[in-house]
Scaffold this motif. Structure first.
Motif, PDB file in Angstrom:
ATOM      1  N   PRO A 455       0.799  -1.229   0.000  1.00 46.50           N
ATOM      2  CA  PRO A 455       0.000   0.000   0.000  1.00 46.50           C
ATOM      3  C   PRO A 455       0.828   1.274   0.000  1.00 46.50           C
ATOM      4  CG  PRO A 455      -0.930  -1.599   1.516  1.00 46.50           C
ATOM      5  CD  PRO A 455       0.387  -2.150   1.061  1.00 46.50           C
ATOM      6  N   PHE A 456       2.020   1.246   0.607  1.00 48.24           N
ATOM      7  CA  PHE A 456       2.842   2.451   0.652  1.00 48.24           C
ATOM      8  C   PHE A 456       3.197   2.946  -0.752  1.00 48.24           C
ATOM      9  CE2 PHE A 456       3.356   1.239   5.027  1.00 48.24           C
ATOM     10  CZ  PHE A 456       3.686   2.401   5.704  1.00 48.24           C
ATOM     11  N   ASN A 457       3.317   2.047  -1.727  1.00 54.00           N
ATOM     12  CA  ASN A 457       3.772   2.449  -3.056  1.00 54.00           C
ATOM     13  C   ASN A 457       2.759   3.335  -3.766  1.00 54.00           C
ATOM     14  OD1 ASN A 457       6.103   0.970  -2.631  1.00 54.00           O
ATOM     15  ND2 ASN A 457       5.334  -0.862  -3.665  1.00 54.00           N
ATOM     16  N   ALA A 458       1.531   2.861  -3.908  1.00 51.99           N
ATOM     17  CA  ALA A 458       0.519   3.675  -4.577  1.00 51.99           C
ATOM     18  C   ALA A 458       0.180   4.911  -3.762  1.00 51.99           C
ATOM     19  CB  ALA A 458      -0.739   2.854  -4.821  1.00 51.99           C
ATOM     20  N   LEU A 459       0.150   4.769  -2.440  1.00 51.98           N
ATOM     21  CA  LEU A 459      -0.150   5.932  -1.595  1.00 51.98           C
ATOM     22  C   LEU A 459       0.900   7.013  -1.750  1.00 51.98           C
ATOM     23  CD1 LEU A 459      -1.309   4.157   1.689  1.00 51.98           C
ATOM     24  CD2 LEU A 459      -2.752   5.457   0.097  1.00 51.98           C
ATOM     25  N   TYR A 460       2.152   6.616  -1.895  1.00 53.98           N
ATOM     26  CA  TYR A 460       3.226   7.603  -2.068  1.00 53.98           C
ATOM     27  C   TYR A 460       3.015   8.426  -3.338  1.00 53.98           C
ATOM     28  CZ  TYR A 460       7.849   9.484  -3.172  1.00 53.98           C
ATOM     29  OH  TYR A 460       8.885  10.323  -3.514  1.00 53.98           O
ATOM     30  N   TRP A 461       2.783   7.753  -4.451  1.00 55.56           N
ATOM     31  CA  TRP A 461       2.638   8.492  -5.708  1.00 55.56           C
ATOM     32  C   TRP A 461       1.319   9.271  -5.747  1.00 55.56           C
ATOM     33  CZ3 TRP A 461       6.799   9.600  -7.976  1.00 55.56           C
ATOM     34  CH2 TRP A 461       7.868   8.708  -7.983  1.00 55.56           C
ATOM     35  N   ASP A 462       0.296   8.762  -5.105  1.00 55.25           N
ATOM     36  CA  ASP A 462      -0.951   9.499  -5.011  1.00 55.25           C
ATOM     37  C   ASP A 462      -0.754  10.779  -4.203  1.00 55.25           C
ATOM     38  OD1 ASP A 462      -3.948   9.556  -5.390  1.00 55.25           O
ATOM     39  OD2 ASP A 462      -3.868   9.582  -3.205  1.00 55.25           O
ATOM     40  N   PHE A 463       0.022  10.698  -3.125  1.00 51.01           N
ATOM     41  CA  PHE A 463       0.358  11.886  -2.328  1.00 51.01           C
ATOM     42  C   PHE A 463       1.085  12.908  -3.192  1.00 51.01           C
ATOM     43  CE2 PHE A 463       3.417  14.318   0.135  1.00 51.01           C
ATOM     44  CZ  PHE A 463       2.684  14.758   1.236  1.00 51.01           C
ATOM     45  N   ILE A 464       2.061  12.444  -3.942  1.00 53.62           N
ATOM     46  CA  ILE A 464       2.818  13.336  -4.822  1.00 53.62           C
ATOM     47  C   ILE A 464       1.872  14.034  -5.804  1.00 53.62           C
ATOM     48  CG2 ILE A 464       4.556  13.396  -6.665  1.00 53.62           C
ATOM     49  CD1 ILE A 464       5.757  13.034  -3.873  1.00 53.62           C
ATOM     50  N   ALA A 465       0.987  13.274  -6.403  1.00 51.43           N
ATOM     51  CA  ALA A 465       0.097  13.841  -7.429  1.00 51.43           C
ATOM     52  C   ALA A 465      -0.895  14.829  -6.844  1.00 51.43           C
ATOM     53  CB  ALA A 465      -0.651  12.712  -8.144  1.00 51.43           C
ATOM     54  N   ARG A 466      -1.505  14.486  -5.739  1.00 57.50           N
ATOM     55  CA  ARG A 466      -2.586  15.353  -5.250  1.00 57.50           C
ATOM     56  C   ARG A 466      -2.086  16.621  -4.576  1.00 57.50           C
ATOM     57  NH1 ARG A 466      -2.915  11.162  -1.159  1.00 57.50           N
ATOM     58  NH2 ARG A 466      -2.876  12.042   0.961  1.00 57.50           N
ATOM     59  N   GLU A 490      -1.607   6.291 -18.448  1.00 55.85           N
ATOM     60  CA  GLU A 490      -2.246   5.046 -18.051  1.00 55.85           C
ATOM     61  C   GLU A 490      -1.664   4.522 -16.729  1.00 55.85           C
ATOM     62  OE1 GLU A 490      -2.704   5.855 -22.226  1.00 55.85           O
ATOM     63  OE2 GLU A 490      -0.871   5.618 -21.005  1.00 55.85           O
ATOM     64  N   THR A 491      -0.336   4.611 -16.599  1.00 56.30           N
ATOM     65  CA  THR A 491       0.306   4.167 -15.357  1.00 56.30           C
ATOM     66  C   THR A 491      -0.115   5.044 -14.191  1.00 56.30           C
ATOM     67  OG1 THR A 491       2.210   3.267 -16.546  1.00 56.30           O
ATOM     68  CG2 THR A 491       2.524   3.792 -14.216  1.00 56.30           C
ATOM     69  N   GLN A 492      -0.131   6.351 -14.425  1.00 54.31           N
ATOM     70  CA  GLN A 492      -0.558   7.267 -13.369  1.00 54.31           C
ATOM     71  C   GLN A 492      -1.982   6.964 -12.914  1.00 54.31           C
ATOM     72  OE1 GLN A 492      -0.015  11.260 -14.830  1.00 54.31           O
ATOM     73  NE2 GLN A 492       2.181  11.287 -14.373  1.00 54.31           N
ATOM     74  N   ALA A 493      -2.853   6.730 -13.880  1.00 53.34           N
ATOM     75  CA  ALA A 493      -4.256   6.452 -13.544  1.00 53.34           C
ATOM     76  C   ALA A 493      -4.384   5.155 -12.749  1.00 53.34           C
ATOM     77  CB  ALA A 493      -5.090   6.388 -14.819  1.00 53.34           C
ATOM     78  N   ALA A 494      -3.616   4.134 -13.134  1.00 50.51           N
ATOM     79  CA  ALA A 494      -3.682   2.855 -12.431  1.00 50.51           C
ATOM     80  C   ALA A 494      -3.186   2.993 -10.992  1.00 50.51           C
ATOM     81  CB  ALA A 494      -2.860   1.814 -13.184  1.00 50.51           C
ATOM     82  N   ALA A 499      -4.517   3.502  -5.135  1.00 50.26           N
ATOM     83  CA  ALA A 499      -4.526   4.266  -3.885  1.00 50.26           C
ATOM     84  C   ALA A 499      -5.957   4.548  -3.440  1.00 50.26           C
ATOM     85  CB  ALA A 499      -3.746   5.561  -4.055  1.00 50.26           C
ATOM     86  N   ALA A 500      -6.803   4.951  -4.380  1.00 52.57           N
ATOM     87  CA  ALA A 500      -8.189   5.271  -4.034  1.00 52.57           C
ATOM     88  C   ALA A 500      -8.915   4.051  -3.477  1.00 52.57           C
ATOM     89  CB  ALA A 500      -8.921   5.810  -5.265  1.00 52.57           C
ATOM     90  N   ALA A 501      -8.665   2.887  -4.064  1.00 57.80           N
ATOM     91  CA  ALA A 501      -9.307   1.673  -3.588  1.00 57.80           C
ATOM     92  C   ALA A 501      -8.858   1.340  -2.160  1.00 57.80           C
ATOM     93  CB  ALA A 501      -8.998   0.515  -4.527  1.00 57.80           C
ATOM     94  N   PHE A 502      -7.580   1.524  -1.889  1.00 52.13           N
ATOM     95  CA  PHE A 502      -7.077   1.250  -0.540  1.00 52.13           C
ATOM     96  C   PHE A 502      -7.669   2.233   0.461  1.00 52.13           C
ATOM     97  CE2 PHE A 502      -4.128   1.848   2.967  1.00 52.13           C
ATOM     98  CZ  PHE A 502      -3.958   0.539   3.395  1.00 52.13           C
TER      99      PHE A 502
END
Length: 514
Positions: A455-466, A490-494, A499-502
């Motif tokens: 979970p840390f991986n997607a959450l990290y990049w989601d934090f960066i983006a938002r 596509e990678t960013q969206a995935a 992250a959103a699902a978690f």
């Protein structure tokens, strides 16, 4: 002239400023266990037990040294439940001509002290807390002359003032800071140093029974309580640290291992913050180990920096910024902390280790706090004030003056960069590099998306983006933003969908019942 000398629960030092120069024959020391201080947050059961037991032992030491001590226990039927109420009762009992007290460590308590002279109609002298290197005025003077309040520059001033690790006007070894040498992962070692364990004596057993009855619904457990509660035992632990752990403390101060709660850390912060140990004395003894060739410079400098650098700096920030500091929320985070912060029950092995240790012992070292539990809270967008209150509750060494700037400022970036020049966020890669946690986890630290992804991986990049609007111009965040921009849409969206699902699972979970 009769003098009433209140001593608070974090002022358990025989050389306390309020005691200096007093005639024992005409002085009464007042120590108070009050409900307000045990319940203003839901303190860990071991934290309450530690403070009450240490207070009772300190009262005994003061009596042995010739002081008259008026001690009010928590279960005294006449106990008013507050500092001010107990001062009022003590004024009636002793009819003092004046009150002399060492300044409080927190805004909340300082406001009480300031009101006593008006309330009781007798002079109240509030003395500086001389257990710190920098006075409030010195910190403010330093801060006024800075374009930014980077701790490193303040730390260098403290080195110059104390002379610690100085060779004339230059730092020992030609460098002020050896932090880059102190980031080695550790391996399990049967010869790893172990802190001492102190079995509860009769006083502590009485306190444990009291806490179990009154605070059994608070976080944590009293099982295995083995903290030092006297200055003599705290000193024994300090001696063990200097002899057995300091030589490798620097190398492994950021390391984490499954099942290892202490590694090479000193475990002295509770005793320093409550007053059983003198922080400057500990620094001088650490320096003596370096000068004698028994401990390397990177270890000693790292230890000294934690005390006369970070600890003093946090106190300065706390008092300079004022009571409204706690409300700052630069990133506009409002998510509640997940319930597993109070249970430790999660499939994320790193979180389960850090949280489980915290709930079991009221202790975790600084990287577990910053880069595991704090990192996760920041990545999910947890409310920084709630994160602060949790840290204040669960850690045995947590007092607001030191915990609040560390948590809200450094860990959660709630002050927008006053304390930390960048948010302390990372993907699972950092945790994997500094620990063996990921090897024991059901999640795969190498994956960013999918049911087994850390979970840390997607959450990290989601934090960066938002947070690009607020952090995109931060020079220390330039590389993460460049790397994010290189990803395909596509990678960013995935990643963001992962992250959103978690996060949705956190929102759907039952709130903590504690």
């Amino acid at each position: 002239m009769k003098t009433l000398i209140p001593i608070l629960g974090d002022q358990l030092s025989p050389a306390l400023s309020s005691l200096r120069g007093q005639r024992q024959a005409s002085a009464v020391v007042l120590m108070m266990e009050v409900a307000d201080e045990t319940r203003y947050v839901r303190h860990h059961q071991q934290k309450i037990a530690y403070i009450l037991s240490a207070m009772r032992h300190h009262a005994a030491a003061l009596r042995a040294a010739g002081w008259t001590v008026d001690y009010v226990t928590l279960d005294d039927p006449a106990n008013s439940g507050s500092f001010t109420g107990e001062i009022a009762r003590a004024v009636e009992r002793h009819a003092p001509d004046r009150i002399v007290v060492t300044e409080a460590g927190e805004w909340r308590v300082a406001a009480m002290l300031e009101a006593w002279e008006t309330l009781f109609g007798i002079p109240v002298e509030v003395r500086p807390d001389t257990r710190f290197v920098a006075t409030h005025a010195e910190f403010d003077e330093w801060a006024e002359g800075q374009s930014d309040l980077t701790m490193e520059w303040f730390y260098r001033e403290m080195r110059r003032k104390t002379g610690l690790l100085m060779d004339g006007s230059e730092p020992a070894g030609g460098r002020w800071n050896f932090d880059k040498d102190n980031r080695k992962p550790a391996k399990a070692d049967l010869l790893m140093p172990r802190p001492l364990a102190f079995g509860p004596d009769a006083i502590t057993q009485e306190v444990l029974a009291l806490v179990a009855v009154r605070f059994g619904d608070h976080p944590g457990s009293l099982d295995g309580f083995d903290h030092a509660v006297t200055a003599a035992d705290a000193e024994r632990q300090a001696a063990v640290f200097f002899r057995d752990a300091l030589p490798q403390f620097g190398d492994y101060e950021d390391a984490m291992l499954t099942g290892e709660r202490h590694l090479w850390h000193s475990i002295l912060s509770p005793y320093i913050n409550s007053g059983l140990l003198d922080p400057l004395d500990l620094c001088r003894r650490a320096e003596a180990e370096y000068r004698a060739g028994r401990a390397p410079l990177n270890s000693v400098e790292g230890y000294v920096r934690q005390i006369i650098g970070w600890r003093e700096y946090m106190r300065g920030i706390y008092w300079r910024e004022g009571p409204d500091y706690v409300e700052r929320n630069f990133l506009d985070h409002h998510r509640p902390l997940p319930g597993f912060y109070w249970t430790g029950e999660t499939d994320m092995h790193c979180m389960a280790q850090a949280l489980g240790q915290t709930l079991a012992t009221a202790h975790a070292h600084h990287i577990q706090r910053l880069m595991v539990t704090g990192n996760f809270a920041l990545l999910i967008g947890a409310d920084p004030k709630q994160v602060h209150l949790w840290y204040l509750e669960v850690y045995i060494d947590a007092y607001e003056w030191v915990e609040l700037p560390n948590t809200l400022g450094m860990s959660q970036f709630g002050d927008g960069g006053l304390v930390g020049t960048k948010p302390y966020v990372s993907s699972g890669a950092y945790i994997d590099r500094m620990s063996d946690y990921c090897r024991h986890c059901r999640y795969d630290v190498k994956q960013r998306v999918g049911p087994d992804a850390c979970p840390f991986n997607a959450l990290y990049w989601d934090f960066i983006a938002r947070h690009q609007d607020k952090l995109g111009d931060n020079r220390r965040m330039a590389m993460p933003y460049r790397n994010w921009a290189k990803q395909t849409p596509e990678t960013q969206a995935a990643i963001r969908a992962q992250a959103a699902a978690f996060l949705a699972t956190l929102d759907e979970a039952e709130p903590a019942d504690y």
